[in-house]
Design a protein around this motif. Structure first.
Motif, PDB file in Angstrom:
ATOM      1  N   SER A  44       0.825  -1.214   0.000  1.00  0.00           N
ATOM      2  CA  SER A  44       0.000   0.000   0.000  1.00  0.00           C
ATOM      3  C   SER A  44       0.855   1.258   0.000  1.00  0.00           C
ATOM      4  O   SER A  44       0.383   2.329  -0.392  1.00  0.00           O
ATOM      5  N   ILE A  45       2.107   1.137   0.445  1.00  0.00           N
ATOM      6  CA  ILE A  45       3.027   2.284   0.465  1.00  0.00           C
ATOM      7  C   ILE A  45       4.398   1.812  -0.004  1.00  0.00           C
ATOM      8  O   ILE A  45       4.872   0.747   0.390  1.00  0.00           O
ATOM      9  N   VAL A  46       5.038   2.622  -0.833  1.00  0.00           N
ATOM     10  CA  VAL A  46       6.394   2.347  -1.305  1.00  0.00           C
ATOM     11  C   VAL A  46       7.312   3.444  -0.787  1.00  0.00           C
ATOM     12  O   VAL A  46       6.959   4.633  -0.814  1.00  0.00           O
ATOM     13  N   TYR A  47       8.481   3.042  -0.283  1.00  0.00           N
ATOM     14  CA  TYR A  47       9.460   3.987   0.239  1.00  0.00           C
ATOM     15  C   TYR A  47      10.727   3.939  -0.609  1.00  0.00           C
ATOM     16  O   TYR A  47      11.160   2.865  -1.032  1.00  0.00           O
ATOM     17  N   SER A  87       8.148   8.788   0.778  1.00  0.00           N
ATOM     18  CA  SER A  87       7.177   7.714   0.596  1.00  0.00           C
ATOM     19  C   SER A  87       6.286   8.029  -0.597  1.00  0.00           C
ATOM     20  O   SER A  87       6.233   9.163  -1.084  1.00  0.00           O
ATOM     21  N   SER A  88       5.562   7.019  -1.059  1.00  0.00           N
ATOM     22  CA  SER A  88       4.646   7.222  -2.177  1.00  0.00           C
ATOM     23  C   SER A  88       3.488   8.132  -1.791  1.00  0.00           C
ATOM     24  O   SER A  88       2.777   8.642  -2.665  1.00  0.00           O
ATOM     25  N   THR A 125       0.811   6.942  10.245  1.00  0.00           N
ATOM     26  CA  THR A 125       0.349   6.694   8.878  1.00  0.00           C
ATOM     27  C   THR A 125       0.080   5.218   8.627  1.00  0.00           C
ATOM     28  O   THR A 125      -0.810   4.861   7.855  1.00  0.00           O
ATOM     29  N   LEU A 126       0.863   4.340   9.278  1.00  0.00           N
ATOM     30  CA  LEU A 126       0.755   2.906   9.045  1.00  0.00           C
ATOM     31  C   LEU A 126      -0.186   2.243  10.041  1.00  0.00           C
ATOM     32  O   LEU A 126      -0.250   2.637  11.209  1.00  0.00           O
ATOM     33  N   GLN A 127      -0.902   1.221   9.566  1.00  0.00           N
ATOM     34  CA  GLN A 127      -1.832   0.464  10.381  1.00  0.00           C
ATOM     35  C   GLN A 127      -1.347  -0.985  10.493  1.00  0.00           C
ATOM     36  O   GLN A 127      -0.584  -1.466   9.651  1.00  0.00           O
ATOM     37  N   ILE A 138       4.230  -2.991   3.162  1.00  0.00           N
ATOM     38  CA  ILE A 138       5.026  -1.866   2.698  1.00  0.00           C
ATOM     39  C   ILE A 138       6.257  -2.378   1.951  1.00  0.00           C
ATOM     40  O   ILE A 138       6.719  -3.486   2.179  1.00  0.00           O
ATOM     41  N   LEU A 139       6.769  -1.544   1.068  1.00  0.00           N
ATOM     42  CA  LEU A 139       7.927  -1.911   0.253  1.00  0.00           C
ATOM     43  C   LEU A 139       8.988  -0.833   0.353  1.00  0.00           C
ATOM     44  O   LEU A 139       8.731   0.335   0.031  1.00  0.00           O
TER      45      LEU A 139
END
Length: 701
Positions: A420-423, A436-437, A476-478, A483-484
């Motif tokens: 859901s999110i790319v760093y 982050s994305s 931000t994260l649940q 995540i990547l």
């Protein structure tokens, strides 16, 4: 012949010697059921090709018909034991001639099918079955030459027993049994998909003893599946998989179908068909292939099933470590922590248990290296060995992993789902940066007094951790988020996956740097604890530095304000920029941590380099360039300045497609996922009509 004489003189392992009655009982059982042939011990020297292997008794657990856990003893053959010749039965095995074993990924494949089915049928109940194959290894007889090499001795009775079946300890045995069990599983799947089969007309008589399928769990919502990153073929009638002697499967209880009944009866029918028919006057006792001891406790279709030592909740899509294992395994590690010493056997047992947990939480492998080294040293020493602080810290972290497994892990976290999110992050000797994305960006420049202490590989690794840590702190994260992290340092990518460094001078190479080794280990533990406590699913992927212009500029361009740098990046690297890009200071917690790490390291003159800044938006005269250019790979020298505290202003953009942007960022990871061997994600047989696929089809690249 010298090996035989030595084996006769040595006898069996202590486990068998300490339990003579149990050992005798297990041996008699093999003979009674026709699995072994007794001969006088004194006659062994006259039998050509005979080999003796020491045996042991391994304590195990099983369940009774009511599902209660009971102790069990198993006879194991140490066919890797080497006598005077320096060889063993296992060392002489022709491994290249063995069929590859694919059952190791059975649980992962099973869970992937569950998630894919729930994704296709979000409102359907999913029920599972499990059948234990009775005396699996014992049912497969072996060639006579092999049997001669699988002989054991009862010293007091002066009897030798030639094992006519697969042994627990023979290198070839998993492959030999897998040749039969994989066929059994594929036949079951084929039968499930055969519309001409009527389970009411053709079935195993044992099916009549099956309990009725359990009712759905009241008041428990169905867990929902997340989008997968790969294409998974879903069978509407259910599917099965097999792990040695455990055949397990599931089916979606769809309206207007008898999927669950077909699943139950298909498994039993194939087990019945593969077994030799029992004669009414059978001279040797034989049990049905489907274990009667566990039939009532395990076989019935339910939404909650124990599979390969894991409690699988097919309604909520959760996998958890049973409570009894959680308590026992946590206490065993605590005993090592409290005593600060351990025996080789104790370490071996704990490592084996942790490998079991690593089936679900593979990050555990990262922290087993030091325990493995300690085990090897304890085994050579032959007495309890001191456990140093680094191993004790690993044990405390591993307790967290066991607790995490006991609390329950979403099946979504165990399959290739789309992050859901790319760093992205980067570093140079003078600074670090990332984003982050979602657009949260940061940069930090190393103070003058802390320069040239850490290698750039170490700084790259720190940067990749900081980028995730920011989102944890800011909420931000649940839990269960996937995540990547993307880095252009292959070393940092490797450190996320495994520990290829040691902190003990005794085990390290000649160029050992104890301070840096401890710092690297501390960084890895910090990030592992961050992920396990926040229940994050973390992936990491290397990508080319030429695609990392944004992070590169964040780590180098300390001479530009946040607003100026943001404007230049949107102008020169629009394909790498998220919609809302905002540079903000690092949280104080992270600043303190990074400073503390660097203060522990000494200045190294070989790390001293000149500062360099990117060429983005620069001309030879220092004025902005009309088009972007590739960032340099060399470093230069300018005094570091602190970043401004103000946040960057928003930049106007064309309509933004976030899903397409995420896919573009994670393309290298998706490409690597497509190279995963097919059998790790799908059953290698039963799904194709041509040659088995070697790679996995992707949803989108």
């Amino acid at each position: 012949m010298s090996d035989l004489q030595e084996a006769l003189a040595r006898g069996n392992h202590n486990g068998a010697k300490e339990k003579p009655e149990v050992f005798k009982k297990l041996g008699i059982k093999d003979v009674d059921y026709g699995f072994a042939l007794p001969v006088p011990l004194a006659k062994l020297p006259k039998i050509p090709g005979i080999c003796l292997a020491p045996v042991n008794i391994a304590p195990q657990n099983t369940i009774d018909e009511h599902g209660n856990i009971i102790a069990k003893d198993r006879l194991t053959h140490d066919q890797s034991f080497k006598f005077g010749s320096g060889t063993s039965v296992n060392s002489r095995t022709k491994e290249e001639s063995l069929l590859p074993c694919v059952f190791g990924q059975a649980l992962r494949r099973h869970i992937l099918q569950i998630v894919a089915t729930r994704l296709k049928y979000p409102d359907a109940n999913i029920l599972a079955v499990k059948f234990d194959i009775k005396s699996a290894y014992r049912r497969m007889h072996i060639a006579f030459e092999t049997a001669l090499r699988s002989t054991l001795q009862f010293e007091e009775e002066e009897i030798a027993v030639i094992m006519l079946r697969l042994t627990f300890g023979g290198k070839a045995c998993p492959s030999e049994w897998g040749a039969a069990s994989e066929i059994l599983c594929d036949l079951t799947n084929a039968l499930l998909n055969d519309p001409s089969w009527d389970p009411e007309e053709l079935y195993n008589p044992q099916s009549d003893d099956l309990p009725e399928p359990a009712s759905p769990m009241e008041g428990v919502e169905l867990g929902q599946a997340r989008e997968l990153a790969i294409e998974v073929p879903v069978s509407d009638v259910g599917s099965t998989d097999v792990y040695i002697d455990d055949l397990f499967g599931f089916a979606a209880d769809l309206p207007g179908t008898d999927n669950v009944r077909r699943l139950e009866r298909a498994c039993l029918l194939i087990l019945h068909a593969l077994a030799r028919p029992k004669h009414p006057n059978e001279p040797i006792p034989r049990h049905p292939m489907a274990s009667e001891d566990k039939f009532k406790a395990e076989a019935g279709a339910t939404e909650l099933k124990m599979v390969l030592g894991w409690l699988c909740d097919y309604r909520r899509l959760i996998v958890s470590l049973p409570h009894n294992k959680f308590v026992a395994w946590t206490n065993e590690l605590q005993a090592i922590i409290d005593s600060k010493k351990a025996e080789a056997k104790q370490l071996e047992q704990n490592i084996g248990r942790l490998i079991h947990v690593a089936q679900i939480l593979p990050e555990i492998y990262h922290f087993l290296n030091r325990l493995r080294c300690l085990f090897e040293r304890a085994k050579k020493r032959g007495k309890p060995i001191a456990v140093k602080d680094d191993c004790l810290a690993d044990c405390r972290l591993l307790q967290l992993y066991i607790q995490r497994a006991h609390e329950g892990i979403s099946m979504n976290s165990l399959v290739p789902q789309k992050p859901s999110i790319v760093y992205r992050s980067d570093s140079c000797p003078h600074g670090l940066g990332g984003y982050s994305s979602n657009g949260r960006a940061w940069r930090w420049y190393v103070p003058e007094e802390l320069l040239y202490r850490a290698t750039n590989n170490l700084l790259e690794h720190v940067a990749s951790i900081i980028t995730v840590w920011i989102d944890v702190i800011e909420g931000t994260l649940q839990p269960e988020d996937c995540i990547l992290s993307m880095t252009d340092s292959s070393t940092s990518e490797g450190w996320h996956k495994k520990t290829n460094f040691k902190t003990d001078p005794v085990e390290a190479d000649c160029d050992f740097d104890p301070e840096e080794a401890e710092v690297r280990t501390e960084i890895c533990r910090q990030f592992a604890e961050l992920c396990v406590k926040n229940k994050l699913v973390h992936h990491v992927q290397w990508f080319a530095g030429k695609q990392n212009d944004v992070s590169d500029a964040l780590s180098r361009d300390d001479d530009r304000s946040d607003e100026e740098l943001t404007h230049l990046l949107y102008s020169h690297c629009p394909e790498q920029m998220p919609q809302h890009f905002e540079i903000a200071p690092l949280p104080q917690e992270i600043l303190s941590w990074v400073t503390w790490l660097l203060q522990r390291l000494c200045v190294k003159e070989q790390l001293r380099e000149k500062r360099s800044r990117t060429e983005i938006g620069r001309s030879d005269g220092g004025s902005p360039m009309p088009s972007p250019s590739v960032s340099p790979t060399t470093f230069g020298s300018t005094t570091s300045t602190e970043p401004t505290a103000s946040k960057s202003s928003a930049h106007s953009q064309l309509p933004f497609d976030k899903a397409a942007f995420l896919d573009r960022l994670m393309t290298p990871w998706l490409n690597r996922l497509s190279e995963v061997p097919y059998h790790m994600l799908h059953r290698p047989l039963g799904l194709t009509t041509s040659q088995t696929q070697q790679e996995t089809m992707m949803e989108s690249l």
